[in-house]
Design a protein around this motif. Structure first.
Motif, PDB file in Angstrom:
ATOM      1  N   SER A 197       0.811  -1.222   0.000  1.00 44.80           N
ATOM      2  CA  SER A 197       0.000   0.000   0.000  1.00 44.80           C
ATOM      3  C   SER A 197       0.840   1.265   0.000  1.00 44.80           C
ATOM      4  CB  SER A 197      -0.929   0.004   1.227  1.00 44.80           C
ATOM      5  OG  SER A 197      -1.819  -1.086   1.194  1.00 44.80           O
ATOM      6  N   GLY A 198       1.975   1.237   0.713  1.00 49.58           N
ATOM      7  CA  GLY A 198       2.756   2.453   0.883  1.00 49.58           C
ATOM      8  C   GLY A 198       3.628   2.815  -0.295  1.00 49.58           C
TER       9      GLY A 198
ATOM     10  N   TYR B  83      -0.048   3.533  -2.979  1.00 50.23           N
ATOM     11  CA  TYR B  83      -0.321   4.941  -2.714  1.00 50.23           C
ATOM     12  C   TYR B  83       0.070   5.863  -3.870  1.00 50.23           C
ATOM     13  CZ  TYR B  83       0.072   9.606  -0.748  1.00 50.23           C
ATOM     14  OH  TYR B  83      -0.021  10.956  -0.558  1.00 50.23           O
TER      15      TYR B  83
ATOM     16  N   LEU C 291      -2.706   8.012  -5.689  1.00 50.66           N
ATOM     17  CA  LEU C 291      -2.599   9.472  -5.644  1.00 50.66           C
ATOM     18  C   LEU C 291      -2.709  10.052  -7.044  1.00 50.66           C
ATOM     19  CD1 LEU C 291      -2.029  12.037  -3.959  1.00 50.66           C
ATOM     20  CD2 LEU C 291       0.407  11.635  -4.363  1.00 50.66           C
TER      21      LEU C 291
ATOM     22  N   ALA D 199      -6.319   9.565  -1.494  1.00 48.32           N
ATOM     23  CA  ALA D 199      -5.524   8.332  -1.471  1.00 48.32           C
ATOM     24  C   ALA D 199      -4.803   8.159  -0.144  1.00 48.32           C
ATOM     25  CB  ALA D 199      -4.520   8.338  -2.625  1.00 48.32           C
ATOM     26  N   ALA D 200      -4.402   9.261   0.499  1.00 49.18           N
ATOM     27  CA  ALA D 200      -3.672   9.170   1.767  1.00 49.18           C
ATOM     28  C   ALA D 200      -4.541   8.556   2.858  1.00 49.18           C
ATOM     29  CB  ALA D 200      -3.189  10.556   2.189  1.00 49.18           C
TER      30      ALA D 200
ATOM     31  N   MET E 290      -4.955   4.870   2.178  1.00 48.94           N
ATOM     32  CA  MET E 290      -3.735   4.148   2.516  1.00 48.94           C
ATOM     33  C   MET E 290      -3.675   3.870   4.014  1.00 48.94           C
ATOM     34  SD  MET E 290       0.316   5.158   2.231  1.00 48.94           S
ATOM     35  CE  MET E 290       0.185   6.133   3.729  1.00 48.94           C
TER      36      MET E 290
ATOM     37  N   ASN F  99      -5.951   1.054   4.783  1.00 50.26           N
ATOM     38  CA  ASN F  99      -5.356  -0.212   4.355  1.00 50.26           C
ATOM     39  C   ASN F  99      -4.314  -0.685   5.355  1.00 50.26           C
ATOM     40  OD1 ASN F  99      -6.883  -0.147   2.060  1.00 50.26           O
ATOM     41  ND2 ASN F  99      -5.251   0.515   0.713  1.00 50.26           N
TER      42      ASN F  99
ATOM     43  N   PHE G  43      -5.415  -0.250  -4.716  1.00 56.33           N
ATOM     44  CA  PHE G  43      -4.527  -0.750  -3.661  1.00 56.33           C
ATOM     45  C   PHE G  43      -4.423  -2.277  -3.706  1.00 56.33           C
ATOM     46  CE2 PHE G  43      -5.149   3.443  -1.643  1.00 56.33           C
ATOM     47  CZ  PHE G  43      -3.843   3.726  -1.317  1.00 56.33           C
TER      48      PHE G  43
END
Length: 314
Positions: free
Chosen positions: A106-107, A111, A115, A122-123, A126, A129, A262
């Motif tokens: 996810s990161g 993301y 984004l 999206a942040a 995330m 998630n 994601f």
């Protein structure tokens, strides 16, 4: 396509750098193990703490999203575990296969793609998630893997497993992050800066280590396990998440788009580091490499489909 390549290319370059450094002899296996230990003991827990404290959980909580994404991930986790057990694998191997199929990156991949596609929301997605992955998926895999290693009755297994998990840096980071997020407390400035620096190092160091682990990797004999994890992650996980979102009453198109993007991301970048702890290092490293390469195609197809059906913001 070029925008997606701009996101994924640095990942491949970091993996390639680790592979080249190990193959050339610049980095030895002992040095590689030291980097892996740094990631698991310091960088990854810091990343989890930052992910859980950057956005107030009470404000960002979206119950519908958590239920749909969490249920889809849990179903794929259980399916992966059942498939591995049916194929004759021990519980610890099955737990690692299930983790690779149901925990997305996810990161570092999900993301940036989300984004680009849906913008600032999206942040928040995330962070949600990360709650699913760090609260349920990763702990479930670690608990099962630890339980598989213990001998004796159920009570003894539970005691030994709990004792080992109490020293697990990932779960300790999760506990600290949740405590800070739920209480609203903030770390002192210098300590927070240390957390930020360590969290920033997690992705590059993990990818470099993965590249080093790929040197000398023999894919022969692990194609079936690797195929299960890659197909499960890039195909079954997005389909299960999509199905769960469609079961929601009047689902928000933005939630569907975020959840799909994601879920289409490959497995978590530290997956091979978990695998290495439980005898699945080579399989998990190969699965991550193939999954990351193949995800360029699957993410591109999903972006096209979301755009085609009008599920992306204008």
């Amino acid at each position: 396509m070029l925008e997606i390549l701009a996101i994924t290319l640095p990942i491949f370059l970091l993996i390639g750098a680790g592979y080249t450094a190990t193959r050339s002899g610049l980095i030895g296996r002992d040095n590689l193990q030291g980097i892996a230990t740094f990631v698991m003991m310091f960088a990854l827990p810091s990343l989890i703490i930052r992910a859980l404290t950057d956005y107030p959980l009470a404000e960002a909580l979206n119950v519908g999203y958590l239920l749909a994404y969490g249920l889809g991930s849990a179903l794929v986790f259980l399916l992966g575990l059942a498939l591995s057990r049916a194929r004759g694998h021990r519980l610890e191997a099955g737990a690692l296969h299930a983790l690779g199929m149901s925990a997305a990156n996810s990161g570092f991949i999900g993301y940036p793609v989300a984004l680009m596609a849906i913008g600032p929301p999206a942040a928040i997605f995330m962070a949600l998630n990360m709650v699913v992955e760090t609260l349920f998926i990763i702990p479930s895999a670690l608990i099962l893997a630890e339980a598989s290693r213990q001998q004796g009755g159920l009570g003894q297994v539970l005691r030994h497993t709990a004792a080992r998990l109490a020293r697990n840096p990932v779960l300790l980071g999760l506990l600290v992050g949740l405590t800070l997020a739920l209480s609203g407390l903030r770390l002192p400035g210098p300590l927070q800066q240390v957390i930020e620096m360590l969290a920033d190092a997690a992705g590059p160091a993990a990818l470099f280590t993965i590249g080093g682990m790929l040197h000398g990797l023999k894919v022969r004999g692990m194609a079936a396990d690797m195929g299960q994890v890659v197909v499960g992650k890039l195909l079954l996980h997005p389909l299960a998440v999509l199905a769960c979102f469609l079961l929601l009453p009047d689902p928000d198109p933005l939630m569907i788009a975020a959840g799909l993007l994601f879920a289409c991301a490959p497995m978590i970048s530290v997956y091979p580091l978990f695998g290495r702890q439980y005898g699945q290092g080579e399989t998990s490293a190969a699965a991550l490499m193939v999954g990351t390469l193949a995800s360029f195609l699957t993410i591109s197809l999903v972006l096209w489909g979301l755009s085609r059906f009008g599920l992306l913001p204008a």
